[in-house]
Design an enzyme around this catalytic site. Structure first.
Site, PDB file in Angstrom:
ATOM      1  N   LYS A 116       0.840  -1.194   0.000  1.00 57.03           N
ATOM      2  CA  LYS A 116       0.000   0.000   0.000  1.00 57.03           C
ATOM      3  C   LYS A 116       0.883   1.256   0.000  1.00 57.03           C
ATOM      4  CE  LYS A 116      -4.391   1.378   0.881  1.00 57.03           C
ATOM      5  NZ  LYS A 116      -5.604   0.790   0.324  1.00 57.03           N
ATOM      6  N   LYS A 122     -10.185 -11.677 -11.570  1.00 57.49           N
ATOM      7  CA  LYS A 122     -11.256 -10.683 -11.617  1.00 57.49           C
ATOM      8  C   LYS A 122     -10.733  -9.371 -12.199  1.00 57.49           C
ATOM      9  CE  LYS A 122     -13.150  -9.548  -7.667  1.00 57.49           C
ATOM     10  NZ  LYS A 122     -13.846  -9.664  -6.372  1.00 57.49           N
ATOM     11  N   LYS A 165      -3.428 -15.556 -16.555  1.00 57.30           N
ATOM     12  CA  LYS A 165      -4.050 -16.115 -15.354  1.00 57.30           C
ATOM     13  C   LYS A 165      -5.474 -15.565 -15.198  1.00 57.30           C
ATOM     14  CE  LYS A 165      -3.804 -16.216 -10.378  1.00 57.30           C
ATOM     15  NZ  LYS A 165      -3.145 -15.899  -9.120  1.00 57.30           N
TER      16      LYS A 165
HETATM   17  P1  AMP Z   1      -7.813 -14.067  -5.276  1.00 56.96           P
HETATM   18  O1  AMP Z   1      -9.151 -13.529  -4.926  1.00 56.96           O
HETATM   19  O2  AMP Z   1      -7.358 -13.742  -6.678  1.00 56.96           O
HETATM   20  O3  AMP Z   1      -6.762 -13.781  -4.239  1.00 56.96           O
HETATM   21  O4  AMP Z   1      -7.962 -15.658  -5.280  1.00 56.96           O
HETATM   22  C1  AMP Z   1      -8.373 -16.399  -4.157  1.00 56.96           C
HETATM   23  C2  AMP Z   1      -7.792 -17.794  -4.260  1.00 56.96           C
HETATM   24  O5  AMP Z   1      -8.215 -18.405  -5.492  1.00 56.96           O
HETATM   25  C3  AMP Z   1      -6.261 -17.781  -4.263  1.00 56.96           C
HETATM   26  O6  AMP Z   1      -5.784 -18.277  -3.045  1.00 56.96           O
HETATM   27  C4  AMP Z   1      -5.861 -18.712  -5.380  1.00 56.96           C
HETATM   28  O7  AMP Z   1      -5.380 -19.919  -4.832  1.00 56.96           O
HETATM   29  C5  AMP Z   1      -7.120 -19.030  -6.147  1.00 56.96           C
HETATM   30  N1  AMP Z   1      -7.027 -18.548  -7.540  1.00 56.96           N
HETATM   31  C6  AMP Z   1      -7.372 -17.322  -8.006  1.00 56.96           C
HETATM   32  N2  AMP Z   1      -7.202 -17.245  -9.348  1.00 56.96           N
HETATM   33  C7  AMP Z   1      -6.733 -18.451  -9.748  1.00 56.96           C
HETATM   34  C8  AMP Z   1      -6.363 -19.018 -11.019  1.00 56.96           C
HETATM   35  N3  AMP Z   1      -6.454 -18.328 -12.162  1.00 56.96           N
HETATM   36  N4  AMP Z   1      -5.919 -20.293 -11.032  1.00 56.96           N
HETATM   37  C9  AMP Z   1      -5.829 -21.010  -9.898  1.00 56.96           C
HETATM   38  N5  AMP Z   1      -6.162 -20.554  -8.683  1.00 56.96           N
HETATM   39  C10 AMP Z   1      -6.611 -19.285  -8.593  1.00 56.96           C
END
Ligand code: AMP
Ligand code: TRP
Length: 311
Positions: free
Chosen positions: A111, A193, A190
């Site tokens: 941050k 969101k 990857k």
């Molecule tokens: P995030 O909200 O992006 O931090 O994602 C939450 C959890 O979802 C993380 O701990 C990742 O393990 C999993 N995750 C998010 N995006 C992916 C992706 N494209 N492939 C695999 N795991 C994902």
């Protein structure tokens, strides 16, 4: 039985990357432990000030986990804000650690590196998380790689307290789930969101179809790589070999096959999700929070005695 605890961020709609990378691995293993699953609504307060949004996200976080098959009779599902011992213990840890120590935590550092002003809650975030974990004598904490440092902070807080006041807290270890590959998004990067390249986890069949049809395919090769990589999460290599052989080079047919297979996975979860009412969730969280509070209050009675405030 070993005790497992993890925190669910109440934040927005999930995609299939979240499912294969986090929810499914969790749903596959949580019932081999004595599991605590906590919605971390007070942590969310470091980033949101919209009461309506926070409330909706608390319901949604629980609904997501129930929809993928987590059974509330096999895990204590509860709300962080409803067990006041968490914020109380966080204060005690904050008095044991130094400012330079907390300045090294990623969430705060990132941050500040962006030139933004962090609130004091974000600065103290790791000590609230330490309290979350240590109140329950947790053995393992399943988290993503990005949370590894926070579990180290929890170990450090336990060691500091034990050193000053005598052996009280167990040092937990993180359980990083790395077996699952990164799920690619519709553009091949990857799935995330923030890239707008997602396939929604609880989407309607039309929404799934729209996202799959937009998957970028290479104009050369016989096997569209991004389609195949996602398909592999759903079907065995041999079953896919047959389909991809029969429709070699026909991307539209292959995408249609992927849509059917995704919908076969998602349709029952979508139906389950729609059947869960807000009242169901209120009841689950109330029962879970009552159970969690019993454990947390016993631990806090010891802590208060050790630090000298119990007269
Ligand atoms: P995030 O909200 O992006 O931090 O994602 C939450 C959890 O979802 C993380 O701990 C990742 O393990 C999993 N995750 C998010 N995006 C992916 C992706 N494209 N492939 C695999 N795991 C994902
Ligand atoms: N910081 C975690 C995250 O962003 C959420 C969290 C809060 C947590 N308390 C926890 C995770 C305790 C595991 C254990 O994902």
């Amino acid at each position: 039985m070993q005790r497992l605890l993890t925190g669910l961020q109440p934040s927005g709609a999930l995609h299939i990357g979240n499912y294969f990378g986090a929810l499914k691995p969790f749903a596959d293993m949580y019932n081999t432990y004595e599991s605590y699953l906590m919605v971390v609504d007070y942590h969310a307060l470091t980033t949101t000030r919209d009461p309506k949004e926070l409330k909706a996200n608390i319901f949604n976080a629980v609904r997501d986990y129930l929809s993928v098959g987590v059974d509330p009779s096999k895990a204590v599902i509860f709300q962080q804000s409803q067990v006041q011992e968490h914020t109380e213990l966080a204060w005690i840890f904050e008095c044991l650690v130094t400012v330079p120590f907390l300045e090294l935590a990623h969430a705060y550092k990132d941050k500040v590196a962006k030139g933004l002003e962090a609130n004091a809650g974000l600065f103290n975030y790791p000590m609230l998380m330490a309290a979350d974990i240590l109140l329950y004598d947790t053995n393992v904490v399943p988290v993503g790689q990005d949370q590894k440092q926070h579990v180290e902070y929890a170990r450090e807080a336990a060691a500091k307290f034990n050193n000053v006041y005598g052996e009280t807290f167990k040092e937990p270890r993180e359980l990083i789930q790395e077996s699952v590959a990164v799920v690619p998004g519709t553009d091949g990067k990857k799935m995330s969101k923030s890239y707008g390249n997602t396939i929604p986890l609880f989407g309607t069949k039309d929404e799934i179809a729209k996202a799959v049809m937009s998957i970028v395919t290479d104009s050369s090769g016989e096997k569209p790589k991004n389609v195949y990589t996602i398909h592999k999460l759903l079907k065995s290599k041999s079953a896919l070999g047959f389909i991809y052989e029969a429709s070699m080079g026909n991307y539209k047919t292959l995408k249609e096959a992927l849509i059917e297979d995704l919908d076969a996975l998602i349709a029952p979860m979508r139906a389950k999700r729609e059947s869960i009412t807000d009242d169901d969730i209120r009841r689950i969280l109330k029962e879970g929070s009552d159970r969690a509070r019993v454990v947390a209050s016993v631990k806090m009675a010891t802590v208060r005695k050790r630090i000298g405030v119990a007269l």
